[in-house]
Design an enzyme around this catalytic site. Structure first.
Site, PDB file in Angstrom:
ATOM      1  N   HIS A  27       0.832  -1.216   0.000  1.00 16.97           N
ATOM      2  CA  HIS A  27       0.000   0.000   0.000  1.00 16.97           C
ATOM      3  C   HIS A  27       0.862   1.260   0.000  1.00 16.97           C
ATOM      4  CE1 HIS A  27      -3.945  -1.913   0.321  1.00 16.97           C
ATOM      5  NE2 HIS A  27      -3.327  -2.838   1.044  1.00 16.97           N
ATOM      6  N   THR A  28       2.048   1.135  -0.526  1.00 17.85           N
ATOM      7  CA  THR A  28       2.928   2.301  -0.656  1.00 17.85           C
ATOM      8  C   THR A  28       2.907   2.841  -2.078  1.00 17.85           C
ATOM      9  OG1 THR A  28       4.690   0.687  -0.943  1.00 17.85           O
ATOM     10  CG2 THR A  28       4.566   1.758   1.190  1.00 17.85           C
ATOM     11  N   GLY A  30      -7.903 -14.638  -6.453  1.00 18.11           N
ATOM     12  CA  GLY A  30      -8.240 -14.100  -5.138  1.00 18.11           C
ATOM     13  C   GLY A  30      -7.193 -14.356  -4.068  1.00 18.11           C
ATOM     14  N   ALA A  31      -6.011 -14.794  -4.481  1.00 21.33           N
ATOM     15  CA  ALA A  31      -4.956 -15.097  -3.506  1.00 21.33           C
ATOM     16  C   ALA A  31      -4.034 -13.905  -3.289  1.00 21.33           C
ATOM     17  CB  ALA A  31      -4.157 -16.311  -3.969  1.00 21.33           C
ATOM     18  N   GLY A  32      -4.297 -12.809  -3.996  1.00 25.44           N
ATOM     19  CA  GLY A  32      -3.441 -11.624  -3.856  1.00 25.44           C
ATOM     20  C   GLY A  32      -2.173 -11.724  -4.677  1.00 25.44           C
ATOM     21  N   SER A  57      -5.100 -10.434 -12.221  1.00 26.29           N
ATOM     22  CA  SER A  57      -5.631  -9.435 -13.162  1.00 26.29           C
ATOM     23  C   SER A  57      -4.505  -8.637 -13.815  1.00 26.29           C
ATOM     24  CB  SER A  57      -6.647  -8.519 -12.480  1.00 26.29           C
ATOM     25  OG  SER A  57      -6.070  -7.856 -11.396  1.00 26.29           O
ATOM     26  N   ASP A 115       1.658  -3.932  -9.332  1.00 29.77           N
ATOM     27  CA  ASP A 115       1.377  -5.246  -9.910  1.00 29.77           C
ATOM     28  C   ASP A 115       1.709  -5.280 -11.401  1.00 29.77           C
ATOM     29  OD1 ASP A 115       0.377  -5.433  -7.391  1.00 29.77           O
ATOM     30  OD2 ASP A 115      -1.715  -5.657  -7.978  1.00 29.77           O
TER      31      ASP A 115
HETATM   32  C1  GLA Z   1      -3.007  -4.370  -4.847  1.00 31.51           C
HETATM   33  C2  GLA Z   1      -2.835  -3.202  -5.825  1.00 31.51           C
HETATM   34  C3  GLA Z   1      -1.409  -2.665  -5.800  1.00 31.51           C
HETATM   35  C4  GLA Z   1      -0.941  -2.380  -4.384  1.00 31.51           C
HETATM   36  C5  GLA Z   1      -1.233  -3.566  -3.465  1.00 31.51           C
HETATM   37  C6  GLA Z   1      -0.925  -3.263  -2.031  1.00 31.51           C
HETATM   38  O1  GLA Z   1      -2.266  -5.479  -5.270  1.00 31.51           O
HETATM   39  O2  GLA Z   1      -3.162  -3.596  -7.130  1.00 31.51           O
HETATM   40  O3  GLA Z   1      -1.317  -1.511  -6.601  1.00 31.51           O
HETATM   41  O4  GLA Z   1      -1.491  -1.198  -3.896  1.00 31.51           O
HETATM   42  O5  GLA Z   1      -2.586  -3.985  -3.550  1.00 31.51           O
HETATM   43  O6  GLA Z   1       0.427  -3.052  -1.857  1.00 31.51           O
END
Ligand code: GLA
Length: 380
Positions: free
Chosen positions: A32-33, A118-120, A124, A168
């Site tokens: 989240h930076t 959905g696993a982060g 996408s 990402d």
């Molecule tokens: C998601 C968003 C990214 C980033 C992360 C958190 O993956 O797509 O841009 O903000 O959350 O670090």
């Protein structure tokens, strides 16, 4: 997967397609930076999306998702947005390419992926990057790699409703085997760090929790950060992004912003510094410090940023108890995985304990993914 895609492509559209691929990502630290102009430290992984593509001489796209077993056909005008969510990613990439002056000739495509959903792990972004890269090549547009990443990001903003940062898509486009990439999301300066820790392994533990409202909660976090940054900027005009602010400056505005926004901002300012500390530690081969920072990040994401959940906190606590070097929730949060830096000899017992104890508490086993850092977008 490549063969299955090819077979379906031939069945639907005949021979002559070309395959392209891109990757999901992990992030060692710096969560989240990105949308706060701070640092991130991701790498592409060995699972992703593969698409076979061929121009079809029309002004339409005919797409088939092998995973959904579903077809979509759409034109390339703004009004042609398809109904299926998966097709919106492809459509968005086409539209964003056109907005940047690129040419997009109609094409046929079949694609599939092996990034757990959905696993982060940014399935996408892998999808967007595959098509951004392929469309650019096929049409000879000559759009540079940064802009290809932005095409994916704008697709999320304008066609999928997620106000994400650039991490990402950047990782998915720029990823390199055995390297993590430290990116300054304000200047877009980046540096590859070879990452092959001797004696340690990186492993993801997927809680299989999927948060329904993840995208609106994500957008809310972003808004809190922007609010805090704006309050600070009134006193310190040099602050463009929250990452420009000193911790002391945040304290100055404590009474002027909601407590919630203060806590979000407190986390972000700490996290930006942790990325730099982790990079320094890595260069010294000091994995213990890397791991300690990961635990600090987890604490911040859980208590200040509030994007963890019971299942992820449980996995993190277990890692700490078993003296795993580092562990934290990874990605946007609200479910998904923890990323764990584990000593070789602890790997087996830790995974066994995580499976058993998690299943006892939550009624199902978590999934385990060993991390292999790989290349990003490419022609196959
Ligand atoms: C998601 C968003 C990214 C980033 C992360 C958190 O993956 O797509 O841009 O903000 O959350 O670090």
């Amino acid at each position: 997967m490549k063969q299955k895609i090819h077979a379906k492509f031939v069945e639907l559209f005949g021979e002559g397609g070309q395959q392209y691929a891109s990757a999901g990502r992990i992030n060692l630290i710096g969560e989240h930076t990105d949308y706060n102009g701070g640092y991130v430290f991701p790498g592409a992984i060995d699972c992703g999306i593969v698409a076979e593509i061929k121009p079809n001489g029309t002004s339409k796209v005919r797409a088939y998702s092998l995973d959904y077993g579903e077809a979509a056909e759409f034109g390339l005008e703004e009004a042609d947005k398809p109904a299926q969510a998966w097709a919106c990613y492809v459509f968005g990439v086409c539209r964003e390419t056109i907005k940047r002056g690129g040419k997009v000739a109609g094409f046929d495509t079949v694609f599939a992926g092996d990034v757990p959903l959905g696993a982060g792990l940014s399935s996408s972004a892998a999808l967007e990057s595959t098509f951004a890269f392929a469309i650019n090549e096929i049409n000879g547009n000559g759009i540079d790699k940064f802009e290809l990443a932005r095409i994916g990001q704008s697709t999320e903003h304008n066609y999928c409703g997620v106000m994400c940062g650039i991490m990402d898509q950047f990782a998915s486009i720029f990823g390199k085997q055995d390297s993590l990439i430290r990116l300054n999301c304000k200047t877009m300066e980046y540096k590859y760090f070879p990452f092959k820790p001797e004696g340690y392994r990186l492993v993801l533990i997927d809680s299989c929790v999927k948060h329904e409202l993840a995208s609106s909660a994500y957008n809310k976090r972003r808004a809190s950060c922007e609010n805090a940054a704006a309050a600070i900027a009134k006193r310190h005009p040099e602050v463009e992004f929250l990452s420009d602010a000193k911790r002391l400056w945040l304290d100055e505005v404590r009474e002027e912003i909601p407590e919630e926004d203060f806590l979000r901002a407190e986390y972000v300012i700490g996290e930006v510094q942790r990325v730099l500390d982790v990079c320094d530690a890595l260069e010294r081969g000091d994995y213990e410090t890397v791991g300690e920072m990961m635990y600090q990040t987890h604490f911040g994401l859980s208590r200040l940023y509030e994007v963890s959940c019971e299942e992820l906190d449980f996995l993190n606590k277990l890692a700490r108890k078993m003296e795993v070097t580092g562990s934290r929730v990874m990605g946007g949060g609200f479910g998904g995985c923890t990323i764990n830096l584990v000593k070789d000899e602890l790997y087996e017992p830790f995974i066994a304990a995580a499976k058993k104890q998690f299943a006892e508490k939550f009624g199902h086993e978590p999934k385990i993914y060993d991390v292999v850092i790989s290349d990003g977008a490419r022609k196959l």
